[in-house]
Motif scaffolding. Sequence first.
Motif, short mmCIF file in Angstrom:
data_model
loop_
_atom_site.label_atom_id
_atom_site.label_comp_id
_atom_site.label_asym_id
_atom_site.label_seq_id
_atom_site.Cartn_x
_atom_site.Cartn_y
_atom_site.Cartn_z
N VAL A 56 0.69 -1.00 0.17
CA VAL A 56 -0.10 -0.09 -0.25
C VAL A 56 0.90 1.40 0.17
N SER A 57 0.55 2.17 -0.79
CA SER A 57 1.34 3.83 -0.43
C SER A 57 0.28 5.10 -0.27
N TRP A 58 1.09 5.94 0.01
CA TRP A 58 0.29 6.96 0.55
C TRP A 58 0.79 7.52 -0.19
N ASP A 59 0.57 9.28 0.01
CA ASP A 59 0.96 11.00 -0.39
C ASP A 59 2.50 10.80 0.98
N ALA A 108 6.59 6.15 2.04
CA ALA A 108 5.52 6.44 1.57
C ALA A 108 4.62 5.10 0.60
N GLY A 109 4.99 4.60 1.65
CA GLY A 109 4.42 2.61 1.60
C GLY A 109 4.88 1.62 2.30
N VAL A 110 4.02 0.94 2.34
CA VAL A 110 3.99 -0.54 3.23
C VAL A 110 4.32 -1.91 2.84
N SER A 111 5.17 -2.64 2.66
CA SER A 111 5.03 -3.90 1.84
C SER A 111 5.02 -4.86 2.90
N GLY A 150 -3.00 0.32 -3.66
CA GLY A 150 -3.01 -1.28 -2.92
C GLY A 150 -2.33 -2.32 -4.72
N HIS A 151 -1.86 -2.42 -4.07
CA HIS A 151 -1.32 -3.50 -5.22
C HIS A 151 -1.18 -5.70 -4.58
N TYR A 152 -1.59 -6.40 -4.99
CA TYR A 152 -0.92 -7.62 -4.69
C TYR A 152 -0.74 -8.61 -5.79
N VAL A 165 9.26 -0.73 -2.40
CA VAL A 165 8.08 0.70 -2.09
C VAL A 165 8.53 1.28 -2.82
N SER A 166 8.63 3.22 -3.69
CA SER A 166 8.67 3.72 -4.04
C SER A 166 8.19 5.34 -3.13
#
Length: 190
Positions: A56-59, A108-111, A150-152, A165-166
Motif C-alpha cells: 500500500v502506498s500513500w502521499d 510513502a508505502g509499506v509492503s 494497493g497492489h497484490y 515501495v517507492s
Amino acid sequence: MDTCPNIFNDLLQAHIGHNLTLQKFALSSFKPDVFVTPNYNWLNLPFFRWQDPTSVSWDDSKFQMTDNSFSKVDKYDGYVIGPNGELLGPYTNQTHSSENGYANASNAGVSWYADLKGYIGVQPTKLYGSGTFKLAPKSTTTSGSTTLYGHYVHPKAELGLSVNVSSYGSFSISGGSNYDERGSQKTISW
C-alpha cells in the motif's frame, strides 16, 4: 497450457478500503488519523501457494505511517488431517500466521507477504487475510484529499520477486510473466 486461474477473473478479491476510516479528535483543528486495512480473499484456492507480495502506498507529503502500528494476519477455513488421514472439522477463521513486522517500508508505502504456503496437516478450503496500519497526518495536513494505492501479486511459478515501495507504490518483479497482479485504490477526503 496454463492451469492456474488468473486473479483478474474474480478468483481473488484483493482490495483496499474495507475498513478504511477517518477518526476525528476533539482538537482545535481537525487532524484525521487513517486506519488502513487492505485484505485478500481467495474465492477459489490457487494451485501455486507461496508468499504473495502485497503493498500500500500513500502521499508522503500528507501522511506518515505511525510507528509500531503495522500488523498482518493470514487465515484459513478448512479441515485438519487426523492421525489416520481422516478429515476433522470443518474449522473456520483459523489463524495461519500473525505478525507485527513488514517486509519493507518507506516514507510513502509499506509492503508485506500474504502467506499462502505451509499448511502442514491442514486441508484449507478458503484463504484470506489482511494487513492493518495507521497513517497520521503531517503537521501541514489540515484538509483535502489523497489517494491510497494497493497492489497484490500472486506468483504462479517459482521466480525471483523484488518488492520495491517507492514514492508512489511501484513494484518490480524479476523473472518471467508467471504471475498475476491486482491493483486497487481508495480516495479519502477530510
